[in-house]
Design a protein around this motif. Structure first.
Motif, PDB file in Angstrom:
ATOM      1  N   SER A 134       0.846  -1.192   0.000  1.00  0.00           N
ATOM      2  CA  SER A 134       0.000   0.000   0.000  1.00  0.00           C
ATOM      3  C   SER A 134       0.884   1.245   0.000  1.00  0.00           C
ATOM      4  N   VAL A 135       0.281   2.361  -0.376  1.00  0.00           N
ATOM      5  CA  VAL A 135       0.999   3.638  -0.323  1.00  0.00           C
ATOM      6  C   VAL A 135       1.454   3.919   1.106  1.00  0.00           C
ATOM      7  N   GLU A 136       0.635   3.594   2.079  1.00  0.00           N
ATOM      8  CA  GLU A 136       1.001   3.847   3.479  1.00  0.00           C
ATOM      9  C   GLU A 136       2.193   2.997   3.902  1.00  0.00           C
ATOM     10  N   GLU A 137       2.243   1.760   3.450  1.00  0.00           N
ATOM     11  CA  GLU A 137       3.395   0.914   3.778  1.00  0.00           C
ATOM     12  C   GLU A 137       4.671   1.458   3.127  1.00  0.00           C
ATOM     13  N   MET A 229      15.125 -10.302 -13.709  1.00  0.00           N
ATOM     14  CA  MET A 229      16.011 -10.117 -12.559  1.00  0.00           C
ATOM     15  C   MET A 229      15.287  -9.602 -11.319  1.00  0.00           C
ATOM     16  N   VAL A 230      14.179  -8.895 -11.513  1.00  0.00           N
ATOM     17  CA  VAL A 230      13.426  -8.325 -10.390  1.00  0.00           C
ATOM     18  C   VAL A 230      11.938  -8.587 -10.597  1.00  0.00           C
ATOM     19  N   LYS A 231      11.167  -8.408  -9.530  1.00  0.00           N
ATOM     20  CA  LYS A 231       9.723  -8.666  -9.578  1.00  0.00           C
ATOM     21  C   LYS A 231       8.958  -7.395  -9.232  1.00  0.00           C
ATOM     22  N   ALA A 232       8.001  -7.006 -10.083  1.00  0.00           N
ATOM     23  CA  ALA A 232       7.178  -5.822  -9.821  1.00  0.00           C
ATOM     24  C   ALA A 232       6.145  -6.129  -8.741  1.00  0.00           C
ATOM     25  N   VAL A 233       5.849  -5.118  -7.932  1.00  0.00           N
ATOM     26  CA  VAL A 233       4.889  -5.270  -6.838  1.00  0.00           C
ATOM     27  C   VAL A 233       3.604  -4.520  -7.181  1.00  0.00           C
ATOM     28  N   PRO A 234       2.439  -5.167  -7.106  1.00  0.00           N
ATOM     29  CA  PRO A 234       1.179  -4.446  -7.266  1.00  0.00           C
ATOM     30  C   PRO A 234       1.003  -3.431  -6.126  1.00  0.00           C
ATOM     31  N   ILE A 235       0.428  -2.276  -6.462  1.00  0.00           N
ATOM     32  CA  ILE A 235       0.301  -1.178  -5.498  1.00  0.00           C
ATOM     33  C   ILE A 235      -1.166  -0.942  -5.162  1.00  0.00           C
ATOM     34  N   ALA A 241      -7.938  -0.975  -0.857  1.00  0.00           N
ATOM     35  CA  ALA A 241      -8.134  -0.865  -2.298  1.00  0.00           C
ATOM     36  C   ALA A 241      -7.556  -2.079  -3.011  1.00  0.00           C
ATOM     37  N   ASP A 242      -7.974  -2.245  -4.260  1.00  0.00           N
ATOM     38  CA  ASP A 242      -7.420  -3.328  -5.072  1.00  0.00           C
ATOM     39  C   ASP A 242      -5.950  -3.053  -5.381  1.00  0.00           C
ATOM     40  N   ALA A 243      -5.172  -4.122  -5.449  1.00  0.00           N
ATOM     41  CA  ALA A 243      -3.770  -4.005  -5.831  1.00  0.00           C
ATOM     42  C   ALA A 243      -3.678  -3.965  -7.356  1.00  0.00           C
ATOM     43  N   VAL A 244      -2.902  -3.007  -7.869  1.00  0.00           N
ATOM     44  CA  VAL A 244      -2.826  -2.781  -9.316  1.00  0.00           C
ATOM     45  C   VAL A 244      -1.375  -2.889  -9.772  1.00  0.00           C
ATOM     46  N   MET A 245      -1.150  -3.695 -10.812  1.00  0.00           N
ATOM     47  CA  MET A 245       0.180  -3.818 -11.400  1.00  0.00           C
ATOM     48  C   MET A 245       0.429  -2.664 -12.370  1.00  0.00           C
ATOM     49  N   PRO A 246       1.686  -2.212 -12.492  1.00  0.00           N
ATOM     50  CA  PRO A 246       1.992  -1.214 -13.520  1.00  0.00           C
ATOM     51  C   PRO A 246       1.876  -1.828 -14.904  1.00  0.00           C
ATOM     52  N   SER A 247       1.212  -1.125 -15.814  1.00  0.00           N
ATOM     53  CA  SER A 247       1.066  -1.587 -17.190  1.00  0.00           C
ATOM     54  C   SER A 247       0.536  -0.426 -18.018  1.00  0.00           C
ATOM     55  N   GLU A 248       0.595  -0.581 -19.321  1.00  0.00           N
ATOM     56  CA  GLU A 248       0.017   0.459 -20.188  1.00  0.00           C
ATOM     57  C   GLU A 248      -1.473   0.613 -19.901  1.00  0.00           C
ATOM     58  N   GLY A 254      -6.247   4.928 -15.572  1.00  0.00           N
ATOM     59  CA  GLY A 254      -6.159   5.730 -14.354  1.00  0.00           C
ATOM     60  C   GLY A 254      -6.124   4.938 -13.067  1.00  0.00           C
ATOM     61  N   SER A 255      -6.033   3.604 -13.154  1.00  0.00           N
ATOM     62  CA  SER A 255      -6.081   2.794 -11.930  1.00  0.00           C
ATOM     63  C   SER A 255      -4.730   2.682 -11.230  1.00  0.00           C
ATOM     64  N   TYR A 256      -3.629   2.920 -11.966  1.00  0.00           N
ATOM     65  CA  TYR A 256      -2.302   2.811 -11.342  1.00  0.00           C
ATOM     66  C   TYR A 256      -1.903   4.179 -10.796  1.00  0.00           C
ATOM     67  N   GLN A 257      -2.417   4.459  -9.630  1.00  0.00           N
ATOM     68  CA  GLN A 257      -2.159   5.728  -8.962  1.00  0.00           C
ATOM     69  C   GLN A 257      -1.657   5.458  -7.551  1.00  0.00           C
ATOM     70  N   PRO A 258      -0.781   6.291  -7.028  1.00  0.00           N
ATOM     71  CA  PRO A 258      -0.362   7.590  -7.568  1.00  0.00           C
ATOM     72  C   PRO A 258       0.952   7.550  -8.340  1.00  0.00           C
ATOM     73  N   LEU A 259       1.360   6.409  -8.882  1.00  0.00           N
ATOM     74  CA  LEU A 259       2.700   6.281  -9.451  1.00  0.00           C
ATOM     75  C   LEU A 259       2.748   6.384 -10.975  1.00  0.00           C
ATOM     76  N   SER A 260       1.638   6.777 -11.602  1.00  0.00           N
ATOM     77  CA  SER A 260       1.676   7.113 -13.026  1.00  0.00           C
ATOM     78  C   SER A 260       2.123   8.560 -13.170  1.00  0.00           C
ATOM     79  N   ARG A 261       2.902   8.838 -14.215  1.00  0.00           N
ATOM     80  CA  ARG A 261       3.384  10.213 -14.403  1.00  0.00           C
ATOM     81  C   ARG A 261       3.648  10.506 -15.881  1.00  0.00           C
ATOM     82  N   PRO A 262       3.474  11.765 -16.294  1.00  0.00           N
ATOM     83  CA  PRO A 262       3.901  12.156 -17.632  1.00  0.00           C
ATOM     84  C   PRO A 262       5.398  12.441 -17.656  1.00  0.00           C
ATOM     85  N   LEU A 263       5.988  12.299 -18.831  1.00  0.00           N
ATOM     86  CA  LEU A 263       7.385  12.642 -19.078  1.00  0.00           C
ATOM     87  C   LEU A 263       7.426  13.806 -20.062  1.00  0.00           C
ATOM     88  N   PHE A 264       8.464  14.640 -19.962  1.00  0.00           N
ATOM     89  CA  PHE A 264       8.440  15.919 -20.657  1.00  0.00           C
ATOM     90  C   PHE A 264       9.693  16.206 -21.473  1.00  0.00           C
TER      91      PHE A 264
END
Length: 339
Positions: A134-137, A229-235, A241-248, A254-264
């Motif tokens: 979780s974000v709190e953890e 080499m590494v394993k992604a953690v659902p957030i 809340a439901d745990a969500v894996m990072p993906s396109e 909008g479900s992968y929050q708050p770790l989605s971000r735009p690049l500039f």
């Protein structure tokens, strides 16, 4: 010309005609004349793979040389606001102090979102007790008050083992560090200091891969390249809340929050009139971003958002939509309307 880039059939004869001292490719040669002009880019190591891929295609098709440095987002803005580069790539928006530095130097800029990223939290593949976080953890692990205090996994969650917590993350000059701390702790650059920090994401990969008790974070593309080499953690955004894996998909819906971000990209506004080879590079970047962003395993802007960015660039609108402070969860079209 590579078949992967259908849109690259972008008229370089027109670009060449616009550039002083740069000739178009002749019919008798497969390669364009080499230009003495140089487009200078620096900044984010996260955005670097996108810019490098586009620069290679642009150079091959146009003969215009592009140099792409990796000083980190903060380092790139320093060079940009000193007038040393035409373009800086950034994994978070320009900050107050950088806005002030550019203003003092008389440098105006156009802010261009070019892709999305999903900051990915990773653990060692042999870790069997973490199913999600979780974000709190994550905050409990990374907040400043955790320094020299939270040293084992069971201090974060008593259900976890009494094993040493080894943390790896981005260096303090990195936009990834700024965004992660803003999203997780609630304030950019607010972090414990007793972790292994590096501007090189490969250091994080190697550190987590080499220690079963390790945890780290970096951009989605680096995870995709190193998922053996590494394993992604659902957030989980909240404890229940439901745990969500990072993906396109999770970024786009909008479900992968708050770790989605735009690049500039931040482009010196003066290049629009004064440095046509740099303007041509940005035109090419936006025209071919979708294909090459996918190729280097980042997440392209939806077409409607990309169209809005292109219109924003063509209008030459200067300034930032952020007001000098990071913001989590912003939508691109909303951002562009602020400028």
């Amino acid at each position: 010309m590579s078949s992967r880039l259908g849109k690259i059939g972008f008229t370089f004869t027109l670009i060449a005609a616009a550039l002083t001292g740069i000739s178009a490719c002749s019919k008798s040669s497969d390669a364009p004349a080499v230009s003495t002009e140089i487009v200078r880019v620096d900044g984010s190591s996260t955005v670097f793979p996108i810019t490098e891929a586009i620069a290679e295609e642009f150079q091959r098709e146009s003969g215009i040389r592009v140099t792409v440095g990796i000083s980190g987002t903060g380092g790139g803005f320093k060079k940009f606001c000193r007038g040393e580069v035409d373009i800086t790539q950034a994994s978070r928006p320009i900050l107050d102090k950088e806005i002030a530095a550019c203003k003092e130097a008389g440098i105006e800029y156009v802010e261009l979102p070019v892709a999305y990223d999903a900051l990915t939290v990773v653990i060692n593949p042999d870790n069997t007790f973490i199913q999600s976080l979780s974000v709190e953890e994550l905050k409990a692990m990374w907040q400043p008050s955790a320094q020299d205090q939270i040293k084992s996994w069971n201090q974060v969650n008593p259900a976890w083992p009494d094993k040493p917590l080894k943390l790896f993350g981005a260096g303090s000059d990195s936009g990834t560090f700024d965004y992660f701390t803003e999203a997780i702790v609630g304030k950019a650059k607010s972090s414990r200091g007793d972790f292994t920090a590096s501007e090189d994401d490969n250091v994080v990969v190697q550190g987590v891969a080499g220690d079963v008790n390790a945890l780290g974070y970096f951009g989605f593309a680096y995870y995709e390249e190193n998922k053996n080499m590494v394993k992604a953690v659902p957030i989980r955004r909240a404890e229940n809340a439901d745990a969500v894996m990072p993906s396109e998909k999770s970024v786009m819906d909008g479900s992968y929050q708050p770790l989605s971000r735009p690049l500039f990209l931040y482009v010196k506004a003066a290049v629009i009139k004064d440095k046509p080879e740099a303007k041509a590079f940005v035109d090419f970047y936006l025209d071919n971003a979708t294909d090459l962003v996918k190729e280097v395993k980042f997440i392209p802007l939806p077409q409607q958002e990309l169209d809005a960015v292109v219109a924003h660039w063509q209008a030459g609108k200067v300034g930032t939509g952020f007001g000098g402070v990071p913001e989590v969860g912003i939508k691109i079209q909303e951002l562009l309307k602020r400028i």
